[in-house]
Design an enzyme around this catalytic site. Structure first.
Site, PDB file in Angstrom:
ATOM      1  N   GLN A 105      20.003  61.118  82.391  1.00 41.63           N
ATOM      2  CA  GLN A 105      20.619  60.764  81.113  1.00 41.63           C
ATOM      3  C   GLN A 105      21.377  61.847  79.979  1.00 41.63           C
ATOM      4  O   GLN A 105      22.555  61.616  79.796  1.00 41.63           O
ATOM      5  CB  GLN A 105      19.719  60.016  79.922  1.00 41.63           C
ATOM      6  CG  GLN A 105      20.404  59.524  78.763  1.00 41.63           C
ATOM      7  CD  GLN A 105      19.219  58.589  77.999  1.00 41.63           C
ATOM      8  OE1 GLN A 105      18.412  58.025  78.619  1.00 41.63           O
ATOM      9  NE2 GLN A 105      19.385  58.914  76.793  1.00 41.63           N
ATOM     10  N   CYS A 126      18.465  56.789  88.087  1.00 43.77           N
ATOM     11  CA  CYS A 126      17.879  58.012  88.036  1.00 43.77           C
ATOM     12  C   CYS A 126      17.908  58.775  89.367  1.00 43.77           C
ATOM     13  O   CYS A 126      17.424  58.370  90.154  1.00 43.77           O
ATOM     14  CB  CYS A 126      16.506  57.843  87.503  1.00 43.77           C
ATOM     15  SG  CYS A 126      15.563  59.171  87.678  1.00 43.77           S
ATOM     16  N   GLU A 127      18.537  59.960  89.390  1.00 45.50           N
ATOM     17  CA  GLU A 127      18.413  60.608  90.751  1.00 45.50           C
ATOM     18  C   GLU A 127      17.341  61.166  91.137  1.00 45.50           C
ATOM     19  O   GLU A 127      17.183  61.525  92.140  1.00 45.50           O
ATOM     20  CB  GLU A 127      19.438  61.979  90.213  1.00 45.50           C
ATOM     21  CG  GLU A 127      18.983  63.047  89.378  1.00 45.50           C
ATOM     22  CD  GLU A 127      19.966  64.018  89.294  1.00 45.50           C
ATOM     23  OE1 GLU A 127      19.536  65.317  89.035  1.00 45.50           O
ATOM     24  OE2 GLU A 127      21.340  63.824  89.295  1.00 45.50           O
ATOM     25  N   HIS A 128      16.085  61.218  90.278  1.00 48.22           N
ATOM     26  CA  HIS A 128      14.835  61.627  90.741  1.00 48.22           C
ATOM     27  C   HIS A 128      14.196  60.722  91.612  1.00 48.22           C
ATOM     28  O   HIS A 128      13.213  61.000  92.437  1.00 48.22           O
ATOM     29  CB  HIS A 128      14.077  62.043  89.413  1.00 48.22           C
ATOM     30  CG  HIS A 128      14.499  63.387  88.518  1.00 48.22           C
ATOM     31  ND1 HIS A 128      14.662  63.499  87.387  1.00 48.22           N
ATOM     32  CD2 HIS A 128      15.431  64.339  89.138  1.00 48.22           C
ATOM     33  CE1 HIS A 128      15.195  64.481  86.963  1.00 48.22           C
ATOM     34  NE2 HIS A 128      15.781  65.215  88.043  1.00 48.22           N
ATOM     35  N   HIS A 129      14.091  59.252  91.051  1.00 45.79           N
ATOM     36  CA  HIS A 129      13.485  58.313  91.784  1.00 45.79           C
ATOM     37  C   HIS A 129      14.166  57.114  92.196  1.00 45.79           C
ATOM     38  O   HIS A 129      13.758  56.383  92.788  1.00 45.79           O
ATOM     39  CB  HIS A 129      12.391  57.702  90.834  1.00 45.79           C
ATOM     40  CG  HIS A 129      11.379  58.816  90.366  1.00 45.79           C
ATOM     41  ND1 HIS A 129      11.699  59.307  89.093  1.00 45.79           N
ATOM     42  CD2 HIS A 129      10.388  59.738  90.823  1.00 45.79           C
ATOM     43  CE1 HIS A 129      10.572  60.380  88.865  1.00 45.79           C
ATOM     44  NE2 HIS A 129       9.803  60.444  90.009  1.00 45.79           N
ATOM     45  N   HIS A 145      13.835  54.117  80.818  1.00 49.28           N
ATOM     46  CA  HIS A 145      13.711  54.366  82.112  1.00 49.28           C
ATOM     47  C   HIS A 145      12.812  53.752  82.909  1.00 49.28           C
ATOM     48  O   HIS A 145      11.700  53.914  82.342  1.00 49.28           O
ATOM     49  CB  HIS A 145      13.663  55.831  82.048  1.00 49.28           C
ATOM     50  CG  HIS A 145      14.890  56.839  81.689  1.00 49.28           C
ATOM     51  ND1 HIS A 145      15.766  57.454  82.301  1.00 49.28           N
ATOM     52  CD2 HIS A 145      15.442  56.697  80.386  1.00 49.28           C
ATOM     53  CE1 HIS A 145      16.688  57.755  81.602  1.00 49.28           C
ATOM     54  NE2 HIS A 145      16.543  57.590  80.469  1.00 49.28           N
ATOM     55  N   CYS A 192      11.600  54.690  85.680  1.00 47.18           N
ATOM     56  CA  CYS A 192      10.890  55.726  86.202  1.00 47.18           C
ATOM     57  C   CYS A 192       9.785  56.103  85.107  1.00 47.18           C
ATOM     58  O   CYS A 192       8.635  56.571  85.765  1.00 47.18           O
ATOM     59  CB  CYS A 192      11.797  56.799  86.726  1.00 47.18           C
ATOM     60  SG  CYS A 192      12.596  57.742  85.509  1.00 47.18           S
TER      61      CYS A 192
END
Length: 191
Positions: A117, A76-79, A145, A147
Site C-alpha cells: 500500500q 499484496c506482493e508478500h502473500h 488487507h 493478509c
C-alpha cells in the site's frame, strides 16, 4: 516447458496441499486462477499515456481539486492476497487540469499490480506530479488487507491508511489541513 506455466503451477499447488486438481470443482481452477491473475495484474501492461489519453487541459484554475472515494482492489506482493479500499487524490492545478475519469484510471493502473500500500500511494502521487506538473499532489489510501485479517495476526476490520504529499501539500500545513478537511466531509451518496 509448458506454454501454460500459471495453470501448471496451480495444479502443482493443488496437489501439494493434498487436493486432486482433476476432481470436479477443481478441474477448471487453474485456468480461472490464470484469468484472475491476468485481470488483477493488468496494470503492468497499461501504457500510462493511453490512460491519460491527452486529457490534460489548459484552465485558469488554481484551487484544490479533490477526487475521493475511489474504490480499488490490489494484490499484496508478500502473500498474493487481496487488499481493497478507497483512494482520495487531490492536486492544485498549475494552469492545467486532468479529465475527471483519468484519476480513477491512474489509481487502477497502479492497483492492478503486485503491491504494498505504501508504494501504491506514492506511485499515484509521483505519476500525477510528473505528468500534470501541478503545484502539489496529495494522495490518501485506506484499505483492509486479507493478509492481516485471514491469516497471520487475524484482525478483521483493521484499516491501514497511507498518504503521500508532494509540492505545496508537503510545504504548507494550511494546504495539507485543507485536504484533510475535505476528506472528513461525508460524500454526497453517504449523506
Amino acid at each position: 516447458m509448458s506454454d501454460r506455466p500459471i495453470e501448471d503451477s496451480v495444479r502443482t499447488i493443488l496437489s501439494a496441499i493434498g487436493e486432486d486438481p482433476e476432481r470436479p470443482g477443481l478441474e477448471d481452477t487453474p485456468s480461472r486462477v490464470k484469468r484472475m491473475l491476468d485481470e488483477m495484474t493488468a496494470g503492468y501492461a497499461i501504457d500510462p499515456d493511453e490512460v491519460l489519453n491527452n486529457a490534460i487541459f489548459p484552465v485558469d484554475y488554481s484551487e484544490m481539486v479533490v477526487v475521493k472515494d475511489i474504490p480499488f482492489h490490489s494484490l499484496c506482493e508478500h502473500h498474493i492476497l487481496p487488499f481493497a479500499g478507497i483512494a482520495a487524490v487531490a492536486y492544485i492545478p498549475n494552469e492545467r487540469v486532468i479529465g475527471l475519469s483519468k484519476i480513477p484510471r491512474v489509481v487502477d493502473m497502479f492497483a492492478r499490480r503486485l503491491q504494498i500500500q505504501e508504494r501504491f500511494t506514492q506511485q499515484v502521487a509521483e505519476f500525477l506530479m510528473e505528468r500534470l506538473d501541478p503545484k502539489g499532489v496529495g494522495v490518501v489510501v485506506e484499505a483492509t488487507h486479507l493478509c492481516a485479517s485471514m491469516r497471520g495476526v487475524r484482525k478483521p476490520g483493521m484499516v491501514m491508511t497511507t498518504s503521500a504529499v508532494l509540492g505545496l501539500f508537503r510545504r504548507s500545513d494550511k494546504t495539507r489541513a485543507e485536504l484533510f478537511s475535505h476528506l472528513e466531509r461525508p460524500s454526497p451518496g453517504a449523506r
